[in-house]
Design a protein around this motif. Structure first.
Motif, PDB file in Angstrom:
ATOM      1  N   LEU A 141      11.033   2.192   7.890  1.00  0.00           N
ATOM      2  CA  LEU A 141       9.816   1.598   7.335  1.00  0.00           C
ATOM      3  C   LEU A 141       9.667   1.985   5.865  1.00  0.00           C
ATOM      4  N   LEU A 142       9.879   3.253   5.561  1.00  0.00           N
ATOM      5  CA  LEU A 142       9.756   3.743   4.190  1.00  0.00           C
ATOM      6  C   LEU A 142      10.887   3.202   3.310  1.00  0.00           C
TER       7      LEU A 142
ATOM      8  N   SER B  14       7.055  10.880  -1.320  1.00  0.00           N
ATOM      9  CA  SER B  14       6.902  11.995  -0.372  1.00  0.00           C
ATOM     10  C   SER B  14       5.515  12.000   0.248  1.00  0.00           C
ATOM     11  N   GLU B  15       4.488  11.600  -0.509  1.00  0.00           N
ATOM     12  CA  GLU B  15       3.139  11.514   0.044  1.00  0.00           C
ATOM     13  C   GLU B  15       3.058  10.390   1.072  1.00  0.00           C
ATOM     14  N   ALA B  16       3.702   9.263   0.787  1.00  0.00           N
ATOM     15  CA  ALA B  16       3.745   8.168   1.751  1.00  0.00           C
ATOM     16  C   ALA B  16       4.443   8.614   3.035  1.00  0.00           C
ATOM     17  N   ALA B  17       5.542   9.334   2.881  1.00  0.00           N
ATOM     18  CA  ALA B  17       6.263   9.836   4.058  1.00  0.00           C
ATOM     19  C   ALA B  17       5.377  10.771   4.872  1.00  0.00           C
ATOM     20  N   ARG B  18       4.629  11.616   4.199  1.00  0.00           N
ATOM     21  CA  ARG B  18       3.754  12.558   4.907  1.00  0.00           C
ATOM     22  C   ARG B  18       2.710  11.820   5.733  1.00  0.00           C
TER      23      ARG B  18
ATOM     24  N   PHE C 218       9.903   0.961   0.023  1.00  0.00           N
ATOM     25  CA  PHE C 218      10.247   1.474  -1.302  1.00  0.00           C
ATOM     26  C   PHE C 218      11.541   0.878  -1.865  1.00  0.00           C
ATOM     27  N   ASN C 219      12.030  -0.176  -1.211  1.00  0.00           N
ATOM     28  CA  ASN C 219      13.229  -0.880  -1.711  1.00  0.00           C
ATOM     29  C   ASN C 219      14.407   0.056  -1.963  1.00  0.00           C
ATOM     30  N   GLY C 220      14.639   0.977  -1.030  1.00  0.00           N
ATOM     31  CA  GLY C 220      15.856   1.771  -1.085  1.00  0.00           C
ATOM     32  C   GLY C 220      15.731   3.162  -1.657  1.00  0.00           C
ATOM     33  N   LYS C 221      14.521   3.648  -1.926  1.00  0.00           N
ATOM     34  CA  LYS C 221      14.389   5.014  -2.444  1.00  0.00           C
ATOM     35  C   LYS C 221      14.714   6.061  -1.387  1.00  0.00           C
ATOM     36  N   PHE C 222      14.581   5.690  -0.121  1.00  0.00           N
ATOM     37  CA  PHE C 222      14.957   6.580   0.974  1.00  0.00           C
ATOM     38  C   PHE C 222      16.360   6.213   1.446  1.00  0.00           C
ATOM     39  N   PRO C 223      17.114   7.163   2.002  1.00  0.00           N
ATOM     40  CA  PRO C 223      18.439   6.833   2.542  1.00  0.00           C
ATOM     41  C   PRO C 223      18.334   5.769   3.630  1.00  0.00           C
ATOM     42  N   ASN C 224      19.359   4.951   3.737  1.00  0.00           N
ATOM     43  CA  ASN C 224      19.364   3.866   4.713  1.00  0.00           C
ATOM     44  C   ASN C 224      20.128   4.297   5.959  1.00  0.00           C
ATOM     45  N   ALA C 225      19.408   4.610   7.009  1.00  0.00           N
ATOM     46  CA  ALA C 225      20.037   4.990   8.275  1.00  0.00           C
ATOM     47  C   ALA C 225      20.380   3.733   9.077  1.00  0.00           C
TER      48      ALA C 225
ATOM     49  N   ALA D 215       0.828  -1.206   0.000  1.00  0.00           N
ATOM     50  CA  ALA D 215       0.000   0.000   0.000  1.00  0.00           C
ATOM     51  C   ALA D 215       0.864   1.258   0.000  1.00  0.00           C
ATOM     52  N   ILE D 216       1.956   1.240   0.755  1.00  0.00           N
ATOM     53  CA  ILE D 216       2.875   2.383   0.787  1.00  0.00           C
ATOM     54  C   ILE D 216       3.513   2.584  -0.582  1.00  0.00           C
ATOM     55  N   ALA D 217       3.961   1.492  -1.199  1.00  0.00           N
ATOM     56  CA  ALA D 217       4.669   1.581  -2.484  1.00  0.00           C
ATOM     57  C   ALA D 217       3.775   2.074  -3.618  1.00  0.00           C
ATOM     58  N   ASP D 218       2.455   2.003  -3.441  1.00  0.00           N
ATOM     59  CA  ASP D 218       1.523   2.511  -4.450  1.00  0.00           C
ATOM     60  C   ASP D 218       1.427   4.032  -4.441  1.00  0.00           C
ATOM     61  N   LYS D 219       1.954   4.650  -3.396  1.00  0.00           N
ATOM     62  CA  LYS D 219       1.899   6.109  -3.260  1.00  0.00           C
ATOM     63  C   LYS D 219       3.188   6.752  -3.770  1.00  0.00           C
TER      64      LYS D 219
END
Length: 220
Positions: A110-111, A59-63, A115-122, A52-56
């Motif tokens: 979580l994001l 940035s909208e999913a993060a919001r 999103f399989n790595g679209k966000f930085p990996n902390a 469901a998250i990946a369908d967004k």
């Protein structure tokens, strides 16, 4: 006060156990327009949420996730701003309010996975250790005591030593210690701390066993 510390294990992780529960996932599924999920299997519900998250839009999913976790700490404008910044920066390390770093890390990861790595990996650091008070040192081990002791065994490049030298030297109160260390747990015979890899990484430690002399700020 003097303490003896022995480090038993370092771990670097990109997720925290029990950071999210089944109720969290189901509430988020409703916010991502997938309500009425009946499963009670955490892994299954997590996978549904990831889809469901990946369908967004990222940035909208993060919001949406930021609003769920931090709407009491951030206003709408701040949430919108962070939702875009998260895509390019490790916001859980850079956000000026240190007390939000742990929650931002949990959200970021979580994001990142959805999103399989679209966000930085902390990353987070977990340390299992013994700490033994010497002579008349306080036996009630606090986050401030642990952080001041550990800082004496970190190399000069460490960010805590650079940003909080006045607090480490007891020239100022070290209120930030409670937020720099996310968790401090005592097991049967040992302690375990969890913090951001940004503040404390295994490569920055000099010795696995050391003594530390620390002092505390006293108001005049």
């Amino acid at each position: 006060m003097k303490y003896a510390i022995k480090i038993h294990k370092f771990s670097t992780v990109d997720d925290l156990d029990n950071a999210w529960n089944l109720e969290d996932f189901k509430v988020l599924l409703e916010r991502f327009e997938l309500p009425n999920v009946e499963s009670t299997d955490l892994k299954e519900v997590r996978e549904l949420l990831f889809m469901a998250i990946a369908d967004k839009d990222p940035s909208e999913a993060a919001r949406i996730v930021l609003d769920y976790k931090l709407s009491n700490e951030m206003n709408e404008h701040q949430i919108d701003s962070v939702s875009y910044e998260m895509l390019v920066d490790k916001i859980s390390e850079e956000y000026p309010r240190i007390e939000l770093h742990k929650t931002l890390f949990i959200i970021n990861q979580l994001l990142y996975k959805a999103f399989n790595g679209k966000f930085p990996n902390a990353k987070a650091t977990i340390i299992d250790f013994d700490i033994t008070p010497k002579m008349n040192a306080d036996k009630d081990i606090t986050k401030e005591i642990v952080l001041k002791c550990f800082a004496q065994n970190l190399d000069s490049h460490n960010v805590i030593k650079r940003l909080f030298h006045n607090q480490l030297d007891a020239e100022e109160a070290f209120e930030e210690a409670n937020d720099i260390i996310w968790f401090l747990n005592k097991t049967e015979n040992q302690y375990q701390l969890i913090t951001s890899d940004y503040f404390m990484s295994s490569q920055e430690f000099i010795n696995e066993e050391f003594d530390a002399n620390i002092s505390f700020y006293e108001e005049e």
